[in-house]
Design an enzyme around this catalytic site. Sequence first.
Site, mmCIF file in Angstrom:
data_model
loop_
_atom_site.group_PDB
_atom_site.id
_atom_site.type_symbol
_atom_site.label_atom_id
_atom_site.label_comp_id
_atom_site.label_asym_id
_atom_site.label_seq_id
_atom_site.Cartn_x
_atom_site.Cartn_y
_atom_site.Cartn_z
ATOM 1 N N LEU A 1 -40.891 -0.180 -1.953
ATOM 2 C CA LEU A 1 -40.294 0.526 -3.075
ATOM 3 C C LEU A 1 -40.997 -0.006 -4.322
ATOM 4 C CD1 LEU A 1 -36.446 0.452 -2.278
ATOM 5 C CD2 LEU A 1 -38.038 2.363 -1.979
ATOM 6 N N ASP A 2 -41.435 0.879 -5.210
ATOM 7 C CA ASP A 2 -42.171 0.400 -6.376
ATOM 8 C C ASP A 2 -41.239 -0.297 -7.363
ATOM 9 O OD1 ASP A 2 -41.006 2.365 -8.073
ATOM 10 O OD2 ASP A 2 -42.538 3.813 -7.502
ATOM 11 N N LEU A 3 -41.818 -0.851 -8.408
ATOM 12 C CA LEU A 3 -41.086 -1.692 -9.354
ATOM 13 C C LEU A 3 -39.872 -0.979 -9.934
ATOM 14 C CD1 LEU A 3 -41.335 -4.495 -10.855
ATOM 15 C CD2 LEU A 3 -42.452 -3.227 -12.693
#
Length: 324
Positions: A110-112
Site C-alpha cells: 500500500l503506498d504512503l
Amino acid sequence: MPPSKTPDDQRIAKMLARAGIASRREVERMIAEGRIAIDGVVVETPATLLTSLAGVTVDGNPVREAEAARLFLYHKPKGLLVTERDPAGRPTIYDRLPKGLPRLVPVGRLDLATEGLLLLTTDGGLKRQLELPATGVERVYRARAYGTVAQSQLEDLIHGVEIEGVRYGSIDANMERRTGANFWIELKLTEGKNREVRRVLEYLGLEVSRLIRTRYGPFALGDLPMGAIGEVRAHDIDSFRKDPTRLDLPQPARKQVSELSSPTPSAGAHRTPPRAAGNSRTRNEPEQRRWQTAAQRNAPSPLRGEGRGEGQSNRRAASNVAAP
C-alpha cells in the site's frame, strides 16, 4: 559427482527464509559472511540443498524447523511506508508493529497515502499465492474522489484500460455515495499493479483524496481499529489455500492481537540489520492482549462515518533460532 536432487530437497536460503531467519537475500549475505554452518562446517553457497534444517546453525545457534504459516491483518494508517527501512528516515510499518511478532513480510504493498488492510505473513509460499494475478485473489478498495464521472464510465472499466502503455485489467467499479463534487467509489480488482486504483481514477479525470483497502480475498478489514493488528485463524488459512477464490470465510476471520497507540519512533530507530540471533517470542505473547485506548474506541471506522465509508522494529531478525 554431487548426489542427485530428491523431491524433498530445497535450497538452504529458501529453507532459512521460511524458518523466519531472514529474507533469502539476507541469508545469502549471511552465508557469504560465514555465519551459517551445517554440523559445524561453514556453508559456502546458498544453493546448498537440504531436506531439513537439522544440524544447521546461525552464528553458532541451532535453527528450528519452520512453523506453520501465519497470516496477520494490519490496519495500516496513512503516512507509513510498506518497507523494512527507508533511507530518508521516514516511518515504516515496522516502526509501528508491536514487539514479539515473528518475522513478517507484507503481501503486496500500500503506498504512503493509502490506508486500510495490509496482510503480513511468515510464509513466502502463502505470500506468492496471495499476490499472483493468476491466483485470481480479489482486492476491494473504497476511494473518495473529487470531480465528475458517470456510472457508465466506471462500468467501462470492467473491460480494462490502457494508460500510457500500461494495460490494467478488469475493474468492477461502482458509485456509492455523492456529496456535492465528492463521492465514494468501490472498486474490485485482481491484478493489484503499482498505484493501479489511483492511476485509473486519475485517468478518468478524478482527484483521489482518500483510498482505503477494505478486503483482500476473503480477509476483510471489518472493524479492526486503525493501527491495530489481528491474526487469521489457522483453519481459515487452510481453507484459503484449498480455494483461493472463495469469499465466504466467516468474519471476523481473525483473533485480536493488539491495538497500538504509540507515537512514531524517531527516524532511523530499529533499522539495524540482524547480526546475532535470539529467540524473542514466547508462545502466548502477545496473543492474549486485548487492550484499546479511548481514542481508538471512539475513532471512526473506515466502513462507517461519512455516509457508509469514512471512517519490526526489524522483524527480519532470526526469531526462529534457538537460544544457545
